[in-house]
Design a protein around this motif. Structure first.
Motif, mmCIF file in Angstrom:
data_model
loop_
_atom_site.group_PDB
_atom_site.id
_atom_site.type_symbol
_atom_site.label_atom_id
_atom_site.label_comp_id
_atom_site.label_asym_id
_atom_site.label_seq_id
_atom_site.Cartn_x
_atom_site.Cartn_y
_atom_site.Cartn_z
ATOM 1 N N PRO A 154 0.813 -1.234 0.000
ATOM 2 C CA PRO A 154 0.000 0.000 0.000
ATOM 3 C C PRO A 154 0.842 1.277 0.000
ATOM 4 O O PRO A 154 0.520 2.235 -0.715
ATOM 5 N N SER A 155 1.904 1.295 0.804
ATOM 6 C CA SER A 155 2.709 2.515 0.911
ATOM 7 C C SER A 155 3.474 2.793 -0.379
ATOM 8 O O SER A 155 3.501 3.933 -0.858
ATOM 9 N N LEU A 163 -6.447 9.887 0.041
ATOM 10 C CA LEU A 163 -5.997 8.501 0.176
ATOM 11 C C LEU A 163 -4.873 8.378 1.199
ATOM 12 O O LEU A 163 -4.775 7.364 1.904
ATOM 13 N N VAL A 164 -4.039 9.404 1.292
ATOM 14 C CA VAL A 164 -2.961 9.411 2.293
ATOM 15 C C VAL A 164 -3.550 9.280 3.698
ATOM 16 O O VAL A 164 -3.082 8.484 4.520
ATOM 17 N N PHE A 165 -4.571 10.086 3.977
ATOM 18 C CA PHE A 165 -5.174 10.050 5.306
ATOM 19 C C PHE A 165 -5.856 8.707 5.579
ATOM 20 O O PHE A 165 -5.902 8.256 6.723
ATOM 21 N N ILE A 193 6.412 10.791 -0.146
ATOM 22 C CA ILE A 193 7.308 9.918 -0.912
ATOM 23 C C ILE A 193 8.608 9.707 -0.139
ATOM 24 O O ILE A 193 9.114 8.574 -0.034
ATOM 25 N N SER A 194 9.148 10.787 0.427
ATOM 26 C CA SER A 194 10.402 10.702 1.182
ATOM 27 C C SER A 194 10.261 9.765 2.373
ATOM 28 O O SER A 194 11.101 8.885 2.594
ATOM 29 N N VAL A 195 9.204 9.960 3.134
ATOM 30 C CA VAL A 195 8.997 9.147 4.331
ATOM 31 C C VAL A 195 8.786 7.685 3.969
ATOM 32 O O VAL A 195 9.327 6.780 4.622
ATOM 33 N N ILE A 196 8.014 7.426 2.928
ATOM 34 C CA ILE A 196 7.743 6.050 2.511
ATOM 35 C C ILE A 196 9.048 5.334 2.161
ATOM 36 O O ILE A 196 9.298 4.211 2.624
#
Length: 261
Positions: free
Chosen positions: A137-138, A165-167, A238-241
């Motif tokens: 999913p991420s 969708l992020v939330f 994107i960075s965190v994922i």
């Protein structure tokens, strides 16, 4: 008194995690007012940032794994910059030898600085996450966000659908971080918003010092549109994922390695 000490320790680690972003904006500011002999400004910025990265690695401020992540983000950012400049979203008006299709190579470091901050603060605050949605999913969401940065020029812009969708995907995800002996937590989506806002603030500083220009800034500088916060919000995701996924992969490899026990 204890709260003040905690705040000071938290601020110290945040400041140390921002060394590379500060180096970027400091270089942009100084190079805009101090003439650089024998070098185009963009070329000089690139050399300075390469030197900063080398010194951070040699001094132990950054690890080899963090350098690898920064290189990945430099490539991701540079590809996006080339496309955006080609589409006329913004431009780099100054001359340079280190330009590729109108984009100076140093520009990728501005994206890499986000990854540098993420890696540094993760290590310094001994971060972890609960409720992580998992690899599929991420990564699918991160890929959709990145692709939308390209396709919205000739297809409908799905950023608000992706934001919703992020939330949904991360609604159970919390950041766990530690300051000295105390553990704190924060909803991951809130962290996205906070970091996105600060990057937008930094973007205003960068455009003020002519790091790049939006079409409406060529005649005179003006505040970057508030709508850009949503773009940075999505870029931070994107960075965190990517950083979180790499951290989990490394943690699993370490746990499976009998030599680590």
């Amino acid at each position: 008194m204890k709260s003040l000490i905690q705040l000071l320790h938290f601020g110290y680690h945040q400041a140390m995690s921002c060394i590379f972003p500060v180096a970027i904006f400091g270089t942009l500011a100084l190079s805009s007012v101090i003439p650089i002999p024998f070098l185009h400004r963009y070329d000089a910025i690139l050399l300075v940032l390469l030197a900063v990265q080398y010194l951070m690695y040699r001094s132990g401020l950054e690890t080899k794994d963090e350098i690898k992540v920064i290189c990945v983000f430099h490539i991701i950012g540079l590809v996006l910059e080339i496309y955006k400049v080609w589409m006329g979203s913004w431009s780099y008006p100054e001359q340079a030898y280190s330009k590729i299709l109108g984009v100076p190579l140093y520009s990728g470091f501005m994206y890499a600085s986000v990854a540098s901050f993420m890696c540094q603060v993760w290590r310094r605050l001994r971060m972890d996450m609960t409720g992580w949605p998992g690899f599929a999913p991420s990564m699918l969401l991160g890929a959709a966000i990145y692709i939308n940065f390209f396709t919205h020029h000739f297809m409908p812009d799905f950023r608000w659908w992706l934001t919703a969708l992020v939330f949904i995907v991360f609604w159970k995800t919390w950041i766990i971080y530690r300051v000295r002996a105390t553990t704190y937590r924060m909803p991951l989506s809130l962290a996205f918003i906070i970091v996105g806002f600060f990057i937008w603030t930094a973007e205003n500083i960068a455009t003020f010092f002519n790091a790049w220009k939006y079409p409406d800034q060529h005649d005179a500088w003006q505040l970057v549109s508030f709508s850009k916060i949503s773009s940075w919000f999505l870029l931070v995701i994107i960075s965190v994922i990517i950083v979180a996924q790499l951290k989990y992969v490394k943690a699993n490899r370490t746990a499976d390695d009998p030599k680590s026990s």
